[in-house]
Design an enzyme around this catalytic site. Structure first.
Site, PDB file in Angstrom:
ATOM      1  N   LYS A 242       0.827  -1.204   0.062  1.00 36.70           N
ATOM      2  CA  LYS A 242      -0.028  -0.084   0.000  1.00 36.70           C
ATOM      3  C   LYS A 242       0.833   1.249   0.105  1.00 36.70           C
ATOM      4  CE  LYS A 242      -4.453   1.182   0.370  1.00 36.70           C
ATOM      5  NZ  LYS A 242      -5.525   0.488  -0.191  1.00 36.70           N
TER       6      LYS A 242
ATOM      7  N   GLY B  82     -23.709   3.193  -4.700  1.00 44.93           N
ATOM      8  CA  GLY B  82     -22.537   3.695  -5.567  1.00 44.93           C
ATOM      9  C   GLY B  82     -22.458   2.756  -6.411  1.00 44.93           C
TER      10      GLY B  82
ATOM     11  N   SER C 110      -8.042  -6.059 -10.976  1.00 45.95           N
ATOM     12  CA  SER C 110      -6.597  -5.476 -11.162  1.00 45.95           C
ATOM     13  C   SER C 110      -5.579  -6.472 -11.721  1.00 45.95           C
ATOM     14  CB  SER C 110      -6.089  -4.987  -9.805  1.00 45.95           C
ATOM     15  OG  SER C 110      -7.014  -4.088  -9.376  1.00 45.95           O
TER      16      SER C 110
HETATM   17  P1  NAD Z   1     -19.145   4.903  -4.113  1.00 42.29           P
HETATM   18  O1  NAD Z   1     -18.765   6.225  -3.501  1.00 42.29           O
HETATM   19  O2  NAD Z   1     -19.497   4.708  -5.331  1.00 42.29           O
HETATM   20  O3  NAD Z   1     -20.685   4.943  -3.231  1.00 42.29           O
HETATM   21  C1  NAD Z   1     -20.861   5.086  -1.850  1.00 42.29           C
HETATM   22  C2  NAD Z   1     -22.526   5.275  -1.657  1.00 42.29           C
HETATM   23  O4  NAD Z   1     -22.641   5.218  -0.312  1.00 42.29           O
HETATM   24  C3  NAD Z   1     -23.006   6.344  -2.377  1.00 42.29           C
HETATM   25  O5  NAD Z   1     -24.539   5.800  -2.972  1.00 42.29           O
HETATM   26  C4  NAD Z   1     -23.584   7.246  -1.106  1.00 42.29           C
HETATM   27  O6  NAD Z   1     -24.741   7.935  -1.333  1.00 42.29           O
HETATM   28  C5  NAD Z   1     -23.747   6.208  -0.134  1.00 42.29           C
HETATM   29  N1  NAD Z   1     -23.626   6.400   1.523  1.00 42.29           N
HETATM   30  C6  NAD Z   1     -22.899   7.374   1.789  1.00 42.29           C
HETATM   31  N2  NAD Z   1     -23.168   7.643   3.222  1.00 42.29           N
HETATM   32  C7  NAD Z   1     -23.896   6.734   3.473  1.00 42.29           C
HETATM   33  C8  NAD Z   1     -24.665   6.370   4.455  1.00 42.29           C
HETATM   34  N3  NAD Z   1     -24.590   7.123   5.626  1.00 42.29           N
HETATM   35  N4  NAD Z   1     -25.775   5.653   4.479  1.00 42.29           N
HETATM   36  C9  NAD Z   1     -26.061   4.842   3.302  1.00 42.29           C
HETATM   37  N5  NAD Z   1     -25.574   5.193   2.249  1.00 42.29           N
HETATM   38  C10 NAD Z   1     -24.453   5.948   2.315  1.00 42.29           C
HETATM   39  O7  NAD Z   1     -18.539   3.716  -3.011  1.00 42.29           O
HETATM   40  P2  NAD Z   1     -18.142   2.456  -3.826  1.00 42.29           P
HETATM   41  O8  NAD Z   1     -17.404   2.039  -4.702  1.00 42.29           O
HETATM   42  O9  NAD Z   1     -19.537   1.850  -3.877  1.00 42.29           O
HETATM   43  O10 NAD Z   1     -17.778   1.663  -2.202  1.00 42.29           O
HETATM   44  C11 NAD Z   1     -18.404   1.627  -1.310  1.00 42.29           C
HETATM   45  C12 NAD Z   1     -17.623   0.852  -0.091  1.00 42.29           C
HETATM   46  O11 NAD Z   1     -16.965  -0.550  -0.647  1.00 42.29           O
HETATM   47  C13 NAD Z   1     -16.605   1.560   0.230  1.00 42.29           C
HETATM   48  O12 NAD Z   1     -16.181   1.278   1.716  1.00 42.29           O
HETATM   49  C14 NAD Z   1     -15.217   1.012  -0.541  1.00 42.29           C
HETATM   50  O13 NAD Z   1     -14.081   1.199   0.193  1.00 42.29           O
HETATM   51  C15 NAD Z   1     -15.858  -0.491  -0.639  1.00 42.29           C
HETATM   52  N6  NAD Z   1     -15.094  -0.955  -1.894  1.00 42.29           N
HETATM   53  C16 NAD Z   1     -15.235  -0.553  -2.986  1.00 42.29           C
HETATM   54  C17 NAD Z   1     -14.748  -1.221  -4.137  1.00 42.29           C
HETATM   55  C18 NAD Z   1     -14.830  -0.974  -5.373  1.00 42.29           C
HETATM   56  O14 NAD Z   1     -14.160  -1.478  -6.460  1.00 42.29           O
HETATM   57  N7  NAD Z   1     -15.790   0.141  -5.687  1.00 42.29           N
HETATM   58  C19 NAD Z   1     -13.834  -2.444  -3.743  1.00 42.29           C
HETATM   59  C20 NAD Z   1     -13.642  -2.892  -2.424  1.00 42.29           C
HETATM   60  C21 NAD Z   1     -14.217  -2.153  -1.528  1.00 42.29           C
END
Ligand code: NAD
Length: 370
Positions: A73, A180, A309
């Site tokens: 990281k 999201g 990845s």
């Molecule tokens: P994103 O930013 O695309 O979406 C986040 C969503 O969460 C949005 O819809 C936002 O409105 C919502 N949100 C924020 N605060 C909230 C709350 N208090 N209650 C309900 N909803 C809320 O993020 P993402 O890429 O979908 O990632 C979501 C999680 O998954 C993060 O913790 C991220 O670290 C983890 N993650 C993502 C990926 C990836 O490839 N995208 C991979 C591994 C882990």
């Protein structure tokens, strides 16, 4: 202070460029299985300790995904509120210079907080190699985030867990926290496979429909009005707490610590599939496990992103990515359940950690060919 143990970290490299003000850290935790892989975060609070902990998480995640990657990281000290885009680019370019000699011989970078495909494209250009990072723009061989590899893997994990529980996927009710990248693709795939999604939340609130929320209409509502709560349907209702929305499967896909010791009693679900990272502490998981709630832990369920990845790293295209995400998740989730059955006290996370550790110990990568 970094905690050193039998697994690592192997290298902690602090870098500083007084000309651009770039200060950063690269932690290569463990390379027994292959090149250290992990993203670069840019925040004003990043610390060596934080980066080291995240690098260790990547060691387990990559091993559990059964990828020939070790864990690593990086972090760059940068407060988006204080800096400007030009300074950010200068810091990224300077960091890319600092990576020469480390990446891609020992380390492969990727996006994380405040870094996107734009920054990855710049790093690859400055470092003079597409192999130094993943998450690049499609024009540079990247596999776009927008394809939803993580949500796809979370949806497959859900199907596998339902199979393990001998539950009929058409007869469950799924709640998704967050709409999201992860949450929307979970909804897309579960809908395609006939699994009812009855509640969805975003930062504005919760929308619920016992008969199932229509994916296309919910996406349209979110796109047009910026929130899922704008969804309209004869039986749809708004709410404020995703945990108490009518559902028996919960998929966290937004914030850390969604479930804590304070609200764990609200969780009445039979299955939790962790799309987001650290949606609850291991102590909370243990409490749910004792109540016979099946949990697919984050580093198993959301491994689709790292698998994607890897496919990008070896020059694969999106169809190969979907194939590999499905293949790896289909292998690893049942393996975790099988391991869990060896000891009643083990949670799925305990079982997955055992598998990951054994894989790391058995790793035979001898380092870069120099
Ligand atoms: P994103 O930013 O695309 O979406 C986040 C969503 O969460 C949005 O819809 C936002 O409105 C919502 N949100 C924020 N605060 C909230 C709350 N208090 N209650 C309900 N909803 C809320 O993020 P993402 O890429 O979908 O990632 C979501 C999680 O998954 C993060 O913790 C991220 O670290 C983890 N993650 C993502 C990926 C990836 O490839 N995208 C991979 C591994 C882990």
């Amino acid at each position: 202070m970094v905690n050193w143990d039998d697994f690592g970290p192997e290298k902690v490299i602090e870098v500083h460029d007084p000309k651009t003000g770039m200060r950063g850290v690269i932690v290569i935790d463990n390379t027994r299985r292959g090149l250290g892989k992990g993203g670069i975060r840019m925040t004003g609070s990043v610390s060596v300790n934080e980066v080291a902990k995240l690098a260790r998480t990547m060691t387990w995640k990559n091993a559990m995904a059964d990828l020939p990657f070790g864990g690593a990281k990086s972090g760059i000290f940068y407060d988006p509120k204080m800096g400007n885009p030009r300074q950010k680019n200068q810091m990224i370019a300077s960091f890319a210079h600092a990576l020469k000699g480390i990446a891609p011989s020992l380390y492969v970078a990727g996006p994380d907080i405040n870094t996107t495909e734009k920054e990855m494209g710049l790093i690859a250009k400055v470092a003079g190699s597409r192999k130094v990072c993943t998450g690049k723009p499609a024009s540079m061989g990247g596999i776009p985030h927008e394809l939803g590899s993580t949500g796809f893997g979370v949806a497959i994990s859900t199907m596998l867990a339902l199979k393990y529980m001998e539950a009929d996927p058409m007869d469950v009710k799924v709640a998704i926290e967050g709409y999201g990248n992860v949450g929307t693709f979970v909804h897309k795939y579960l809908s395609e496979w006939g699994v009812p999604v009855t509640a969805v939340s975003d930062s504005h609130g919760v929308i619920m429909d016992k008969r199932g929320l229509d994916y296309e209409r919910l996406m349209a509502a979110k796109k047009e009005h910026g929130t899922v709560t704008a969804y309209r349907g004869k039986y749809a209702k708004k709410g404020s707490n995703i945990l108490t929305a009518p559902a028996n499967v919960l998929i966290p896909a937004a914030i850390p610590d969604l479930v804590t010791m304070n609200n764990v009693n609200q969780v009445k679900h039979k299955l939790v599939v962790q799309g987001s990272n650290i949606s609850m502490a291991p102590s909370v998981e243990k409490k749910l496990h004792a109540r016979d709630v099946l949990i697919v832990p984050d580093f198993v369920a959301n491994a689709g992103g790292v698998i994607s990845s890897y496919v990008e790293h070896i020059g694969g295209k999106p169809p190969a990515m979907f194939k590999m995400v499905e293949g790896k998740i289909r292998k690893n989730v049942p393996l975790m359940f099988k391991e869990m059955e060896k000891n009643d006290a083990w949670t799925p996370r305990d079982a997955a950690m055992r598998i990951a550790m054994e894989r790391v110990k058995a790793g035979k990568w001898k380092g870069p060919k120099l």
